[in-house]
Design a protein around this motif. Sequence first.
Motif, PDB file in Angstrom:
ATOM      1  N   MET A  50       0.575  -0.808   0.191  1.00  0.00           N
ATOM      2  CA  MET A  50       0.419   0.063   0.038  1.00  0.00           C
ATOM      3  C   MET A  50       0.807   1.211   0.207  1.00  0.00           C
ATOM      4  N   PRO A  51       0.513   1.701  -0.927  1.00  0.00           N
ATOM      5  CA  PRO A  51       1.434   3.692  -0.703  1.00  0.00           C
ATOM      6  C   PRO A  51       1.306   4.324   0.839  1.00  0.00           C
ATOM      7  N   ALA A  52       2.484   4.948   0.276  1.00  0.00           N
ATOM      8  CA  ALA A  52       2.519   5.312   2.108  1.00  0.00           C
ATOM      9  C   ALA A  52       2.803   6.843   1.862  1.00  0.00           C
ATOM     10  N   PHE A  53       1.926   8.221   3.056  1.00  0.00           N
ATOM     11  CA  PHE A  53       2.158   9.671   2.627  1.00  0.00           C
ATOM     12  C   PHE A  53       3.610   9.632   2.497  1.00  0.00           C
ATOM     13  N   PRO A  54       4.210  10.503   1.682  1.00  0.00           N
ATOM     14  CA  PRO A  54       5.761  10.471   1.970  1.00  0.00           C
ATOM     15  C   PRO A  54       6.688  11.550   2.749  1.00  0.00           C
ATOM     16  N   THR A  55       7.183  10.935   3.665  1.00  0.00           N
ATOM     17  CA  THR A  55       8.006  10.635   5.088  1.00  0.00           C
ATOM     18  C   THR A  55       8.195  12.027   4.840  1.00  0.00           C
ATOM     19  N   THR A  56       8.692  12.904   3.485  1.00  0.00           N
ATOM     20  CA  THR A  56       9.688  13.964   3.367  1.00  0.00           C
ATOM     21  C   THR A  56       8.590  15.453   3.644  1.00  0.00           C
ATOM     22  N   LEU A  57       7.235  14.982   3.862  1.00  0.00           N
ATOM     23  CA  LEU A  57       6.471  15.770   3.910  1.00  0.00           C
ATOM     24  C   LEU A  57       6.237  15.997   4.864  1.00  0.00           C
ATOM     25  N   PRO A  58       5.622  17.182   5.947  1.00  0.00           N
ATOM     26  CA  PRO A  58       5.427  17.572   6.794  1.00  0.00           C
ATOM     27  C   PRO A  58       3.654  17.122   7.296  1.00  0.00           C
ATOM     28  N   ALA A  59       3.749  16.488   9.130  1.00  0.00           N
ATOM     29  CA  ALA A  59       2.433  16.479   9.635  1.00  0.00           C
ATOM     30  C   ALA A  59       1.036  17.165   9.175  1.00  0.00           C
ATOM     31  N   PRO A  60       0.299  16.813   9.592  1.00  0.00           N
ATOM     32  CA  PRO A  60      -1.476  17.988   9.327  1.00  0.00           C
ATOM     33  C   PRO A  60      -1.293  19.036  10.072  1.00  0.00           C
ATOM     34  N   LEU A  61      -1.773  20.646  10.197  1.00  0.00           N
ATOM     35  CA  LEU A  61      -1.857  21.626  10.847  1.00  0.00           C
ATOM     36  C   LEU A  61      -2.394  21.232  12.170  1.00  0.00           C
ATOM     37  N   LEU A  62      -2.152  20.868  13.048  1.00  0.00           N
ATOM     38  CA  LEU A  62      -3.321  21.379  14.370  1.00  0.00           C
ATOM     39  C   LEU A  62      -4.900  22.493  13.287  1.00  0.00           C
ATOM     40  N   ASP A  63      -4.508  23.575  13.146  1.00  0.00           N
ATOM     41  CA  ASP A  63      -5.344  24.563  13.019  1.00  0.00           C
ATOM     42  C   ASP A  63      -6.117  24.016  11.812  1.00  0.00           C
ATOM     43  N   GLY A  64      -7.906  23.967  11.755  1.00  0.00           N
ATOM     44  CA  GLY A  64      -8.700  23.077  11.015  1.00  0.00           C
ATOM     45  C   GLY A  64      -8.747  21.784  10.859  1.00  0.00           C
ATOM     46  N   TYR A  65      -8.023  21.260  11.518  1.00  0.00           N
ATOM     47  CA  TYR A  65      -8.202  19.393  11.834  1.00  0.00           C
ATOM     48  C   TYR A  65      -9.130  19.358  12.956  1.00  0.00           C
ATOM     49  N   ALA A  66     -10.259  18.228  11.757  1.00  0.00           N
ATOM     50  CA  ALA A  66     -11.719  18.230  12.770  1.00  0.00           C
ATOM     51  C   ALA A  66     -11.682  16.779  12.128  1.00  0.00           C
ATOM     52  N   LEU A  67     -12.623  15.651  13.126  1.00  0.00           N
ATOM     53  CA  LEU A  67     -12.211  14.864  13.152  1.00  0.00           C
ATOM     54  C   LEU A  67     -14.425  14.186  12.704  1.00  0.00           C
ATOM     55  N   SER A  68     -14.842  14.197  12.029  1.00  0.00           N
ATOM     56  CA  SER A  68     -16.213  13.247  11.838  1.00  0.00           C
ATOM     57  C   SER A  68     -16.286  11.835  11.405  1.00  0.00           C
ATOM     58  N   PRO A  69     -17.371  11.603  12.696  1.00  0.00           N
ATOM     59  CA  PRO A  69     -17.714  10.501  12.579  1.00  0.00           C
ATOM     60  C   PRO A  69     -18.564  10.085  11.788  1.00  0.00           C
ATOM     61  N   VAL A  70     -18.403   8.924  10.015  1.00  0.00           N
ATOM     62  CA  VAL A  70     -20.109   8.814   9.860  1.00  0.00           C
ATOM     63  C   VAL A  70     -20.836   8.153  10.545  1.00  0.00           C
ATOM     64  N   ASP A  71     -21.846   8.179  10.220  1.00  0.00           N
ATOM     65  CA  ASP A  71     -23.339   7.520  10.659  1.00  0.00           C
ATOM     66  C   ASP A  71     -23.314   6.482  10.591  1.00  0.00           C
ATOM     67  N   GLN A  72     -23.122   5.771  11.423  1.00  0.00           N
ATOM     68  CA  GLN A  72     -23.827   4.091  11.079  1.00  0.00           C
ATOM     69  C   GLN A  72     -24.765   3.615  11.336  1.00  0.00           C
ATOM     70  N   THR A  73     -25.990   4.486  10.804  1.00  0.00           N
ATOM     71  CA  THR A  73     -27.613   3.757  11.323  1.00  0.00           C
ATOM     72  C   THR A  73     -28.159   4.685  10.318  1.00  0.00           C
ATOM     73  N   ALA A  74     -29.109   3.333  10.562  1.00  0.00           N
ATOM     74  CA  ALA A  74     -30.154   4.032   9.129  1.00  0.00           C
ATOM     75  C   ALA A  74     -31.487   4.497   9.695  1.00  0.00           C
ATOM     76  N   ARG A  75     -32.325   5.447   9.321  1.00  0.00           N
ATOM     77  CA  ARG A  75     -33.377   5.299   9.905  1.00  0.00           C
ATOM     78  C   ARG A  75     -34.504   5.551   9.280  1.00  0.00           C
TER      79      ARG A  75
END
Length: 119
Positions: free
Chosen positions: A1-26
């Motif tokens: 599997m390809p990997a994100f290039p190690t020569t590039l920096p980690a993501p910034l904290l500014d704007g970093y957001a986690l959104s779980p996808v809805d796992q239910t059907a209603r």
Amino acid sequence: MPAFPTTLPAPLLDGYALSPVDQTARTDMEAGAARVRRRTSARNDVIDVSWCLTPAQLATFRAWFEDDVSGIAGGSSWFDVMLDVGDGAASQQEARFKGAWKAQRDSSYWKVTAQLEVR
């Protein structure tokens, strides 16, 4: 599997957001409470990320993004990347781009923003 290039920096904290996808059907009922059921037990999160890249790093990013052999084929392939998914620290995750990334010039750097699907 390809990997994100190690020569590039980690993501910034500014704007970093986690959104779980809805796992239910209603299903709304004509009368009474709605019926809700679990659709999947797979964890599928969407993460908003951004990177601050030099012009040379942006060239590396673009080459990796477009490469069909050692890259991610225009964003269609899954890749390994270090991300914080809310379990205490950044760890190796499988991700792929959800749609196109955007780059905005900021003085001598480029701010690249994207959404990643994480499984």
